[in-house]
Write a protein that holds these residues in place. Structure first.
Motif, mmCIF file in Angstrom:
data_model
loop_
_atom_site.group_PDB
_atom_site.id
_atom_site.type_symbol
_atom_site.label_atom_id
_atom_site.label_comp_id
_atom_site.label_asym_id
_atom_site.label_seq_id
_atom_site.Cartn_x
_atom_site.Cartn_y
_atom_site.Cartn_z
ATOM 1 N N ASN A 125 0.645 -1.065 -0.103
ATOM 2 C CA ASN A 125 0.234 -0.216 -0.369
ATOM 3 C C ASN A 125 1.340 1.134 -0.226
ATOM 4 N N GLU A 126 2.223 1.256 0.680
ATOM 5 C CA GLU A 126 3.075 2.236 0.832
ATOM 6 C C GLU A 126 3.804 1.999 -0.812
ATOM 7 N N GLY A 127 3.977 1.540 -1.722
ATOM 8 C CA GLY A 127 5.209 1.597 -2.272
ATOM 9 C C GLY A 127 6.468 1.425 -2.229
ATOM 10 N N LYS A 128 6.205 0.616 -1.240
ATOM 11 C CA LYS A 128 8.081 -0.313 -1.098
ATOM 12 C C LYS A 128 8.249 -1.714 -1.136
ATOM 13 N N HIS A 129 9.433 -1.834 -1.103
ATOM 14 C CA HIS A 129 9.486 -2.834 -1.965
ATOM 15 C C HIS A 129 9.269 -3.982 -0.806
ATOM 16 N N PHE A 130 9.182 -5.429 -1.241
ATOM 17 C CA PHE A 130 8.538 -6.125 -0.262
ATOM 18 C C PHE A 130 10.315 -6.664 -0.188
ATOM 19 N N PRO A 131 10.481 -7.074 1.236
ATOM 20 C CA PRO A 131 12.112 -8.058 1.906
ATOM 21 C C PRO A 131 12.351 -8.846 0.317
ATOM 22 N N GLN A 132 13.799 -8.913 0.271
ATOM 23 C CA GLN A 132 13.848 -10.125 -0.580
ATOM 24 C C GLN A 132 13.608 -10.162 -2.715
ATOM 25 N N THR A 133 12.723 -8.843 -2.650
ATOM 26 C CA THR A 133 12.201 -8.450 -4.040
ATOM 27 C C THR A 133 12.911 -7.152 -4.483
ATOM 28 N N SER A 134 12.318 -7.179 -5.884
ATOM 29 C CA SER A 134 12.971 -5.781 -6.505
ATOM 30 C C SER A 134 11.888 -4.959 -6.610
ATOM 31 N N ALA A 135 10.746 -5.470 -5.855
ATOM 32 C CA ALA A 135 9.163 -4.449 -6.343
ATOM 33 C C ALA A 135 8.014 -4.910 -4.881
ATOM 34 N N SER A 136 7.396 -3.933 -5.700
ATOM 35 C CA SER A 136 6.495 -3.386 -4.358
ATOM 36 C C SER A 136 5.279 -4.737 -4.673
ATOM 37 N N ILE A 137 5.059 -5.346 -5.744
ATOM 38 C CA ILE A 137 4.175 -6.599 -5.937
ATOM 39 C C ILE A 137 4.763 -7.579 -6.476
ATOM 40 N N PHE A 138 4.113 -8.632 -5.523
ATOM 41 C CA PHE A 138 4.671 -9.847 -5.497
ATOM 42 C C PHE A 138 3.766 -10.942 -5.875
ATOM 43 N N PHE A 139 4.726 -12.461 -7.052
ATOM 44 C CA PHE A 139 3.622 -13.590 -6.595
ATOM 45 C C PHE A 139 4.136 -14.631 -5.815
ATOM 46 N N TYR A 140 4.008 -15.396 -5.320
ATOM 47 C CA TYR A 140 4.143 -16.748 -4.598
ATOM 48 C C TYR A 140 3.862 -18.218 -5.045
ATOM 49 N N ASN A 141 4.304 -19.019 -4.972
ATOM 50 C CA ASN A 141 3.713 -20.408 -5.016
ATOM 51 C C ASN A 141 5.296 -21.077 -4.371
ATOM 52 N N ALA A 142 5.133 -22.449 -4.544
ATOM 53 C CA ALA A 142 5.789 -23.231 -4.513
ATOM 54 C C ALA A 142 6.700 -23.580 -4.530
ATOM 55 N N GLN A 143 6.541 -23.930 -5.725
ATOM 56 C CA GLN A 143 7.231 -24.577 -7.494
ATOM 57 C C GLN A 143 8.459 -23.279 -8.016
ATOM 58 N N VAL A 144 8.056 -21.809 -7.846
ATOM 59 C CA VAL A 144 9.043 -21.151 -7.996
ATOM 60 C C VAL A 144 9.292 -19.779 -7.278
ATOM 61 N N GLY A 145 8.724 -19.933 -5.840
ATOM 62 C CA GLY A 145 9.260 -18.619 -5.253
ATOM 63 C C GLY A 145 8.728 -17.833 -5.095
ATOM 64 N N VAL A 146 9.134 -16.812 -4.886
ATOM 65 C CA VAL A 146 8.544 -15.112 -4.934
ATOM 66 C C VAL A 146 9.130 -14.902 -6.230
ATOM 67 N N ILE A 147 8.193 -13.796 -7.103
ATOM 68 C CA ILE A 147 8.208 -13.279 -8.214
ATOM 69 C C ILE A 147 7.944 -11.806 -8.041
ATOM 70 N N PRO A 148 8.187 -11.008 -8.514
ATOM 71 C CA PRO A 148 8.253 -9.333 -8.393
ATOM 72 C C PRO A 148 7.786 -9.117 -9.316
ATOM 73 N N MET A 149 6.231 -8.558 -9.369
ATOM 74 C CA MET A 149 5.209 -8.315 -10.312
ATOM 75 C C MET A 149 4.965 -7.181 -10.851
ATOM 76 N N LEU A 150 4.505 -6.250 -11.771
ATOM 77 C CA LEU A 150 4.050 -5.151 -12.304
ATOM 78 C C LEU A 150 2.243 -5.221 -12.483
ATOM 79 N N LYS A 151 2.186 -4.463 -12.134
ATOM 80 C CA LYS A 151 0.310 -4.136 -12.702
ATOM 81 C C LYS A 151 0.425 -2.947 -13.760
ATOM 82 N N GLN A 152 -0.471 -4.161 -15.054
ATOM 83 C CA GLN A 152 -0.420 -4.096 -16.033
ATOM 84 C C GLN A 152 -1.730 -2.809 -15.816
#
Length: 177
Positions: free
Chosen positions: A150-177
């Motif tokens: 909500n603050e536009g801050k990057h999450f730990p261990q990511t390079s983005a303020s949006i991320f997707f996670y699943n157990a197969q690929v881990g944490v993936i930085p995302m963008l909103k279109q």
């Protein structure tokens, strides 16, 4: 004194516009960053009472809002500092597509339409089945997550303020279109 009052009034009146400009909603299309090595496309439809539907790479999934307790559990699962997700909007998805949940439920003789009607029903059913398994999996091995700061801050261990996670690929930085 007048200037201070005027500045205070203007900042109070304009602050919702600045806050709104930083806030990213959880509806819309999200795509993975090009340099992540994984291509993910997520379409999130509007939620109704915390439940909704989404498509991940064209496949249908049920989706629900994450509670504060679920965010704390995810932080501990990631070994992130407590509070890292406190000011984020997060959605949770079962790892199984909606059609697979319906097939599994019908095979077990349960009411597939009722269970697949909402994220809450489906996740409760899947959690129950997981707990009955010989080797139950941790919750975030059976869930996928999309979080937006909500603050536009990057999450730990990511390079983005949006991320997707699943157990197969881990944490993936995302963008909103």
């Amino acid at each position: 004194m007048r200037k201070v009052i005027l500045i205070t009034m203007m900042s109070t009146l304009l602050s919702p516009f600045f806050v709104h400009a930083k806030t990213v909603t959880l509806e819309g299309i999200f795509t993975s960053l090009l340099d992540t090595g994984f291509e993910k496309n997520i379409l999130v439809r509007p939620l109704v009472e915390g439940n909704g539907k989404a498509e991940i790479d064209g496949e249908g999934y049920l989706v629900g809002s994450m509670s504060d307790d679920d965010k704390l559990l995810l932080e501990s699962y990631f070994f992130w500092e407590e509070g890292s997700l406190s000011k984020a909007n997060c959605l949770s998805f079962p790892t199984q597509r909606t059609t697979l949940i319906e097939e599994s439920v019908a095979t077990n003789g349960d009411d597939a339409a009722l269970i697949a009607s909402s994220y809450n029903n489906a996740s409760a059913y899947l959690d129950k089945k997981n707990s009955e398994a010989l080797f139950p999996l941790p919750k975030y091995k059976t869930r996928q997550v999309l979080c937006v700061s909500n603050e536009g801050k990057h999450f730990p261990q990511t390079s983005a303020s949006i991320f997707f996670y699943n157990a197969q690929v881990g944490v993936i930085p995302m963008l909103k279109q």
